[in-house]
Design an enzyme around this catalytic site. Sequence first.
Site, PDB file in Angstrom:
ATOM      1  N   GLU A   1       0.767  -1.741   0.092  1.00 42.68           N
ATOM      2  CA  GLU A   1      -0.537  -0.025  -0.111  1.00 42.68           C
ATOM      3  C   GLU A   1       0.781   1.073  -0.017  1.00 42.68           C
ATOM      4  OE1 GLU A   1      -3.818   2.254   2.053  1.00 42.68           O
ATOM      5  OE2 GLU A   1      -2.836   0.342   2.816  1.00 42.68           O
TER       6      GLU A   1
ATOM      7  N   ASN B   1     -12.108  -1.470  -1.449  1.00 40.25           N
ATOM      8  CA  ASN B   1     -11.640  -2.205   0.025  1.00 40.25           C
ATOM      9  C   ASN B   1     -12.321  -1.314   1.721  1.00 40.25           C
ATOM     10  OD1 ASN B   1      -8.980  -2.737   1.376  1.00 40.25           O
ATOM     11  ND2 ASN B   1      -8.853  -0.894   1.923  1.00 40.25           N
ATOM     12  N   GLU B   2     -12.711  -2.585   2.211  1.00 37.55           N
ATOM     13  CA  GLU B   2     -12.839  -1.848   3.957  1.00 37.55           C
ATOM     14  C   GLU B   2     -14.213  -0.729   3.647  1.00 37.55           C
ATOM     15  OE1 GLU B   2      -9.871  -1.338   6.676  1.00 37.55           O
ATOM     16  OE2 GLU B   2      -9.144  -3.238   6.787  1.00 37.55           O
TER      17      GLU B   2
ATOM     18  N   TYR C   1      -6.953  -8.420  12.093  1.00 37.09           N
ATOM     19  CA  TYR C   1      -5.667  -8.194  12.263  1.00 37.09           C
ATOM     20  C   TYR C   1      -5.226  -8.353  13.445  1.00 37.09           C
ATOM     21  CZ  TYR C   1      -4.369  -5.313   8.219  1.00 37.09           C
ATOM     22  OH  TYR C   1      -4.250  -5.318   7.267  1.00 37.09           O
TER      23      TYR C   1
ATOM     24  N   GLU D   1      -6.245  -9.076   3.984  1.00 38.57           N
ATOM     25  CA  GLU D   1      -5.001  -8.512   5.044  1.00 38.57           C
ATOM     26  C   GLU D   1      -5.498  -9.749   6.267  1.00 38.57           C
ATOM     27  OE1 GLU D   1      -5.915  -4.370   5.546  1.00 38.57           O
ATOM     28  OE2 GLU D   1      -6.665  -3.554   3.803  1.00 38.57           O
TER      29      GLU D   1
ATOM     30  N   GLN E   1       2.404  -5.320   5.461  1.00 38.03           N
ATOM     31  CA  GLN E   1       2.776  -5.941   4.401  1.00 38.03           C
ATOM     32  C   GLN E   1       4.027  -5.952   4.157  1.00 38.03           C
ATOM     33  OE1 GLN E   1       1.432  -1.894   3.187  1.00 38.03           O
ATOM     34  NE2 GLN E   1      -0.552  -1.421   4.325  1.00 38.03           N
TER      35      GLN E   1
END
Length: 510
Positions: free
Chosen positions: A43, A190-191, A257, A314, A363
């Site tokens: 990103e 995304n999100e 996460y 992710e 990432q």
Amino acid sequence: MKATLLLIGVSLTTTLFGQNTLSLQTDAANITIEKEIYGHFSEHLGTCIYEGIYVGEDSEIPNIDGYRKDVVEALKALKVPVLRWPGGCFADTYHWKDGIGPKDERPSIVNVFWGGVTEDNSFGTHEFLNFCELIDAEPYLSINVGSGTVQEARDWVEYVTSNNQSPMTDLRKKNGREEPWKVKFWGIGNENWGCGGDMAADYYANIFRNYSSYIKGADFQKVICGPAGNDVAWTETILSGLKNKTALAQGLSLHYYTLPTGDWDSKGSSTDFGEDMWFRTLRNTLYIEDYIQQHLAIMDQYDPDRTMKLMVDEWGTWYDQLPGTQDGFLQQQNTLRDALVAGMNLNIFNNYAERIRMANIAQIVNVLQSVIRTNGPQMVRTPTYYVFQLYNVHQDAMLIPTELTTENYEYKGEAIPALSASASIKDDVISISITNANPHKAISVSCTPGREFTAVSGKIVNGDAITDYNDFGMEERVLIKDFEIEKTSNQELEVEIPAHSVVLLQLQVR
């Protein structure tokens, strides 16, 4: 005392007493572990792209057309199968036409999500797709749904993939690329429940249907913006809104996460921790398996033929930023603890290979649980890098269903399974990956591979302390080393898995 959990690729039994065993049903191996499960995410955030991947052709840092030579070589050795770009939150502010054409004519923007820094767009569509070709990775593009338009998305697809004559392909050729690129993975937003537009689920479901109808390609894999963690309401609403239209999508994303504290405001240090944070991190990592099961159950309801796959695009650890680093750059250290997190996650993803098509750690360079860190001309491979390198033998191999009986790792009245495992077979070689979460104790496990084998070898990722990490200008503390195994017979092994380690066993079978 036993508790049994039946999973898609593995049967797990935890026990307080008795022998630790791992039984492989090798003759039942009929599901491919897609190589994209070992994917990565990049990103425009901090120094992931600029400094991490791209330094420009005029840089004193050795480079290939502006891409760091050391990073290119390290990623090729890692066998990166797929790379997601340009975000992340950045994707839904990104307008692709800003990043094409002569670099001195590209407009700048402010990266409002990550540090408020100026983005000069010198790394755009051509630079990313050429980089993927350079490291032999499939590109995965995230379309701007939050602030973009359907026309913008359709034009990007045509610019990138079309071989017909059109204004977009003429523009691509003018900008130096005659032949189209091959891009099959397309994320539709995304999100979008958060930084991608703060949308309600039913609203996004309609947006997805709208965008997806214009993103056309015979082999395209279009990915729905799925939930975070255990937000089953989002998944339920999205898929119910696509009832009888699930053929529009080939994948549903999931983001999770690992936070040691579970608190986004105070996530914990990436370097200064003891057993309490070690245990909580590994315990919280395991939650992803329950979330996977919950979302798959809903997917089965609306897609009983299971044509849609789960894309965990992710995942990884998220700690407080390193002291002295810039706000919004999400720089953290990567220790042996992260190696265990990587190994446990990858074992889970392998065991769900029937349903999981892709996963992307966040990432790839310098951000969150990165596999590489850079500092000026210096580069280091993190403990997570070495786990990915250890596990890449599973890419495109056949998943072997396993039955694991493991003792618990207990800490202050809580317990998690001490061992995790997954196994595969490819070219008459059985590969078995095992993690030991216990930071104090080596654990013996009896392994029955289900086939006679003629030779066995091993590799290990470990360190002296749970806080060990690799840093600039110092000898590596966490890396891959040979792991000696005594062959006990042609049909079984007795292996002692060292404390806080990730181990790979490989058996040559008849």
